[in-house]
Design a protein around this motif. Sequence first.
Motif, PDB file in Angstrom:
ATOM      1  N   LEU A  64       0.836  -1.214   0.000  1.00 37.07           N
ATOM      2  CA  LEU A  64       0.000   0.000   0.000  1.00 37.07           C
ATOM      3  C   LEU A  64       0.868   1.260   0.000  1.00 37.07           C
ATOM      4  CD1 LEU A  64      -2.874  -0.796   2.566  1.00 37.07           C
ATOM      5  CD2 LEU A  64      -3.022  -0.743   0.077  1.00 37.07           C
ATOM      6  N   THR A  65       1.955   1.215   0.755  1.00 38.15           N
ATOM      7  CA  THR A  65       2.875   2.363   0.782  1.00 38.15           C
ATOM      8  C   THR A  65       3.510   2.542  -0.596  1.00 38.15           C
ATOM      9  OG1 THR A  65       3.389   1.675   3.047  1.00 38.15           O
ATOM     10  CG2 THR A  65       4.763   3.423   2.111  1.00 38.15           C
ATOM     11  N   ALA A  66       3.908   1.413  -1.187  1.00 42.96           N
ATOM     12  CA  ALA A  66       4.595   1.460  -2.483  1.00 42.96           C
ATOM     13  C   ALA A  66       3.726   2.063  -3.578  1.00 42.96           C
ATOM     14  CB  ALA A  66       5.037   0.055  -2.885  1.00 42.96           C
ATOM     15  N   LYS A  67       2.425   1.857  -3.460  1.00 44.12           N
ATOM     16  CA  LYS A  67       1.522   2.426  -4.475  1.00 44.12           C
ATOM     17  C   LYS A  67       1.719   3.951  -4.582  1.00 44.12           C
ATOM     18  CE  LYS A  67      -3.465   3.150  -5.214  1.00 44.12           C
ATOM     19  NZ  LYS A  67      -3.765   2.800  -6.601  1.00 44.12           N
ATOM     20  N   TYR A  68       1.881   4.598  -3.435  1.00 45.76           N
ATOM     21  CA  TYR A  68       2.092   6.060  -3.468  1.00 45.76           C
ATOM     22  C   TYR A  68       3.371   6.392  -4.231  1.00 45.76           C
ATOM     23  CZ  TYR A  68      -1.546   6.727   0.060  1.00 45.76           C
ATOM     24  OH  TYR A  68      -2.736   6.753   0.717  1.00 45.76           O
ATOM     25  N   TRP A  69       4.458   5.669  -3.905  1.00 46.12           N
ATOM     26  CA  TRP A  69       5.734   5.959  -4.551  1.00 46.12           C
ATOM     27  C   TRP A  69       5.693   5.629  -6.042  1.00 46.12           C
ATOM     28  CZ3 TRP A  69       8.512   2.972  -0.090  1.00 46.12           C
ATOM     29  CH2 TRP A  69       8.728   3.852   0.987  1.00 46.12           C
ATOM     30  N   ARG A 229      -2.831   9.784   7.311  1.00 44.44           N
ATOM     31  CA  ARG A 229      -3.386  10.209   6.016  1.00 44.44           C
ATOM     32  C   ARG A 229      -2.339  10.017   4.949  1.00 44.44           C
ATOM     33  NH1 ARG A 229      -8.142  14.566   6.198  1.00 44.44           N
ATOM     34  NH2 ARG A 229      -8.414  13.662   4.156  1.00 44.44           N
ATOM     35  N   GLY A 230      -2.809   9.853   3.718  1.00 39.15           N
ATOM     36  CA  GLY A 230      -1.891   9.744   2.595  1.00 39.15           C
ATOM     37  C   GLY A 230      -0.925   8.592   2.797  1.00 39.15           C
ATOM     38  N   ILE A 231       0.328   8.867   2.571  1.00 42.71           N
ATOM     39  CA  ILE A 231       1.348   7.818   2.617  1.00 42.71           C
ATOM     40  C   ILE A 231       1.571   7.298   4.032  1.00 42.71           C
ATOM     41  CG2 ILE A 231       3.389   9.314   2.866  1.00 42.71           C
ATOM     42  CD1 ILE A 231       4.626   7.521   0.584  1.00 42.71           C
ATOM     43  N   HIS A 232       1.041   7.988   5.035  1.00 44.03           N
ATOM     44  CA  HIS A 232       1.172   7.493   6.412  1.00 44.03           C
ATOM     45  C   HIS A 232      -0.022   6.657   6.861  1.00 44.03           C
ATOM     46  CE1 HIS A 232       4.127  10.786   6.262  1.00 44.03           C
ATOM     47  NE2 HIS A 232       4.841   9.893   6.894  1.00 44.03           N
ATOM     48  N   TYR A 233      -1.031   6.550   6.021  1.00 40.26           N
ATOM     49  CA  TYR A 233      -2.156   5.683   6.392  1.00 40.26           C
ATOM     50  C   TYR A 233      -1.714   4.207   6.496  1.00 40.26           C
ATOM     51  CZ  TYR A 233      -6.296   2.800   5.728  1.00 40.26           C
ATOM     52  OH  TYR A 233      -7.220   1.805   5.826  1.00 40.26           O
ATOM     53  N   VAL A 275      -1.957   8.993  16.415  1.00 42.88           N
ATOM     54  CA  VAL A 275      -1.981   9.690  15.123  1.00 42.88           C
ATOM     55  C   VAL A 275      -0.559   9.772  14.572  1.00 42.88           C
ATOM     56  CG1 VAL A 275      -2.884  11.684  13.880  1.00 42.88           C
ATOM     57  CG2 VAL A 275      -3.786  11.146  16.143  1.00 42.88           C
ATOM     58  N   ILE A 276      -0.418   9.338  13.332  1.00 44.03           N
ATOM     59  CA  ILE A 276       0.866   9.486  12.644  1.00 44.03           C
ATOM     60  C   ILE A 276       0.739  10.797  11.869  1.00 44.03           C
ATOM     61  CG2 ILE A 276       2.585   8.312  11.209  1.00 44.03           C
ATOM     62  CD1 ILE A 276       1.424   6.384  13.250  1.00 44.03           C
ATOM     63  N   ALA A 277       1.420  11.827  12.341  1.00 39.19           N
ATOM     64  CA  ALA A 277       1.165  13.171  11.792  1.00 39.19           C
ATOM     65  C   ALA A 277       2.439  13.957  11.516  1.00 39.19           C
ATOM     66  CB  ALA A 277       0.275  13.944  12.781  1.00 39.19           C
ATOM     67  N   PRO A 278       3.285  13.467  10.624  1.00 39.35           N
ATOM     68  CA  PRO A 278       4.483  14.242  10.282  1.00 39.35           C
ATOM     69  C   PRO A 278       4.101  15.485   9.470  1.00 39.35           C
ATOM     70  CG  PRO A 278       4.552  12.044   9.328  1.00 39.35           C
ATOM     71  CD  PRO A 278       3.178  12.251   9.826  1.00 39.35           C
ATOM     72  N   LYS A 279       5.053  16.376   9.362  1.00 42.08           N
ATOM     73  CA  LYS A 279       4.741  17.618   8.646  1.00 42.08           C
ATOM     74  C   LYS A 279       4.809  17.377   7.139  1.00 42.08           C
ATOM     75  CE  LYS A 279       5.975  22.444   8.104  1.00 42.08           C
ATOM     76  NZ  LYS A 279       4.575  22.753   7.817  1.00 42.08           N
ATOM     77  N   ASP A 280       3.718  16.894   6.604  1.00 43.76           N
ATOM     78  CA  ASP A 280       3.647  16.802   5.149  1.00 43.76           C
ATOM     79  C   ASP A 280       2.466  17.644   4.680  1.00 43.76           C
ATOM     80  OD1 ASP A 280       1.393  15.315   5.733  1.00 43.76           O
ATOM     81  OD2 ASP A 280       2.219  13.399   5.053  1.00 43.76           O
ATOM     82  N   GLY A 281       2.134  17.560   3.428  1.00 43.13           N
ATOM     83  CA  GLY A 281       1.100  18.422   2.869  1.00 43.13           C
ATOM     84  C   GLY A 281      -0.273  18.225   3.498  1.00 43.13           C
ATOM     85  N   LEU A 282      -0.448  17.125   4.244  1.00 44.51           N
ATOM     86  CA  LEU A 282      -1.768  16.835   4.806  1.00 44.51           C
ATOM     87  C   LEU A 282      -1.868  17.176   6.286  1.00 44.51           C
ATOM     88  CD1 LEU A 282      -2.404  13.444   2.973  1.00 44.51           C
ATOM     89  CD2 LEU A 282      -3.773  15.516   2.747  1.00 44.51           C
ATOM     90  N   GLY A 326      10.756  13.686   4.453  1.00 42.60           N
ATOM     91  CA  GLY A 326      10.244  13.799   3.087  1.00 42.60           C
ATOM     92  C   GLY A 326       9.576  12.519   2.627  1.00 42.60           C
ATOM     93  N   ILE A 327       9.910  12.107   1.435  1.00 40.23           N
ATOM     94  CA  ILE A 327       9.217  10.976   0.819  1.00 40.23           C
ATOM     95  C   ILE A 327       9.486   9.654   1.561  1.00 40.23           C
ATOM     96  CG2 ILE A 327      11.018  10.415  -0.894  1.00 40.23           C
ATOM     97  CD1 ILE A 327       8.371  10.517  -2.850  1.00 40.23           C
ATOM     98  N   LEU A 328      10.565   9.596   2.348  1.00 39.06           N
ATOM     99  CA  LEU A 328      10.865   8.375   3.106  1.00 39.06           C
ATOM    100  C   LEU A 328      10.293   8.411   4.519  1.00 39.06           C
ATOM    101  CD1 LEU A 328      14.554   7.679   1.985  1.00 39.06           C
ATOM    102  CD2 LEU A 328      12.443   6.695   1.116  1.00 39.06           C
ATOM    103  N   SER A 329       9.538   9.432   4.821  1.00 41.72           N
ATOM    104  CA  SER A 329       8.968   9.585   6.166  1.00 41.72           C
ATOM    105  C   SER A 329       8.212   8.342   6.667  1.00 41.72           C
ATOM    106  CB  SER A 329       8.070  10.827   6.171  1.00 41.72           C
ATOM    107  OG  SER A 329       7.325  10.898   7.325  1.00 41.72           O
ATOM    108  N   PRO A 330       7.440   7.635   5.810  1.00 43.58           N
ATOM    109  CA  PRO A 330       6.737   6.458   6.350  1.00 43.58           C
ATOM    110  C   PRO A 330       7.691   5.423   6.947  1.00 43.58           C
ATOM    111  CG  PRO A 330       6.270   6.739   3.991  1.00 43.58           C
ATOM    112  CD  PRO A 330       7.095   7.896   4.402  1.00 43.58           C
ATOM    113  N   ILE A 331       8.883   5.302   6.399  1.00 47.10           N
ATOM    114  CA  ILE A 331       9.826   4.305   6.937  1.00 47.10           C
ATOM    115  C   ILE A 331      10.225   4.710   8.351  1.00 47.10           C
ATOM    116  CG2 ILE A 331      12.030   3.127   6.587  1.00 47.10           C
ATOM    117  CD1 ILE A 331      11.769   3.605   3.605  1.00 47.10           C
TER     118      ILE A 331
END
Length: 365
Positions: A64-69, A229-233, A275-282, A326-331
């Motif tokens: 599911l994470t990979a789909k975003y990338w 949300r988004g890639i952190h869901y 809540v997984i809430a890093p500073k991304d666009g969401l 950034g883009i690796l934040s979910p890891i």
Amino acid sequence: ELGPYSHFMQKEIHEQPKAVSDTAEVFMLGGFEPENFGSKARAVFNDCHSIKILACGTSYYAALTAKYWLEAIARIPTDVEIASEYRYRSVIADPKQLVITISQSGETLDTMEALKYAQSLGHRHSLAICNVMESALPRESELVLYTRAGAEVGVASTKAFTTQLVALFGLAVTLGKLRGHVDAAQTQAYTEELRQLAGSIQHALNLEPQIAAWAQQFAHKANALFLGRGIHYPIALEGALKLKEITYIHAEAYPAGELKHGPLALVDENMPVVVIAPKDGLLDKVKANMQEVAARGGELFVFTDLDSDFNASEGVHVIRTPRHMGILSPIVHTIPVQLLSYHTALVRGTDVDKPRNLAKSVTVE
Ligand code: M6R
């Protein structure tokens, strides 16, 4: 064998900086080249216009994470499906769709049968992302990339997951380059982000004492909600699965925007909400969702990063990873949810490495 650690799960959580670096090395040394996936990979990738990923459990969340990338970086349409569902569905096969299986063990029966089903329907191209060398899935696949997590003993997947994510990120950049969506400067930037990943994971590991303190409260709860949300869901999903698996606390994950469509009814002062809430666009959207929880008396446990601007307050606990990745934040944000489950299990006294009713490798239907 355990060294300074109490359980294999704890050891494997702490091995992640190395496991992730070892897996990234393929791309750091070899570049983001198709050949990392096998000698036929360039021709195969050029022949594919979309991707289908099949996996189970935690490996499905990696998908599911990979789909975003894959869609954001490589601009390649990507479907993700639970292997045990796919194999019993009337599927419309597409010979130009690359079928990817993801599996730590390489022996999960449902994933294997899903791959064989795809092949029987006319899918010609397959790639296995596995941790165990020479296991069944790589043997059955046209292409393979091995994660280099080393042996994972704990039933709960930890370093297998984060290394799968590295491999899948590497695949997204590789396909992005091949398809003309990633230029040399961007490749350089992605390489640099991969280089910094182990350090950021180590920083997240250093949060263990703070997370262990949260676990004292969690251990007395019957339920928990995880939001992202988004890639952190998918990371929220992984956090909920880890908690269920090793602490036996009922946990569910939702994309935070779905709260008001049902699960908000569950929220009261007895419901911890992670809540997984890093500073991304969401982030602003997530903050609005957190307000909805706070207004119903729910207690918030927020994992964010230094770049975000919100603070702890009454009923809102905050732990910050040192910087936004950034883009690796979910890891990076996977580490805190692993540690939260681990320490909650310790307080509850459950069998961390061998949770009841579960096997490391699921070779039955
Ligand atoms: O070996 P696999 O990656 O194919 O295993 C898939 C799932 O059984 C596995 O991820 C399972 O969900 C883990 N116990 C999760 O921690």
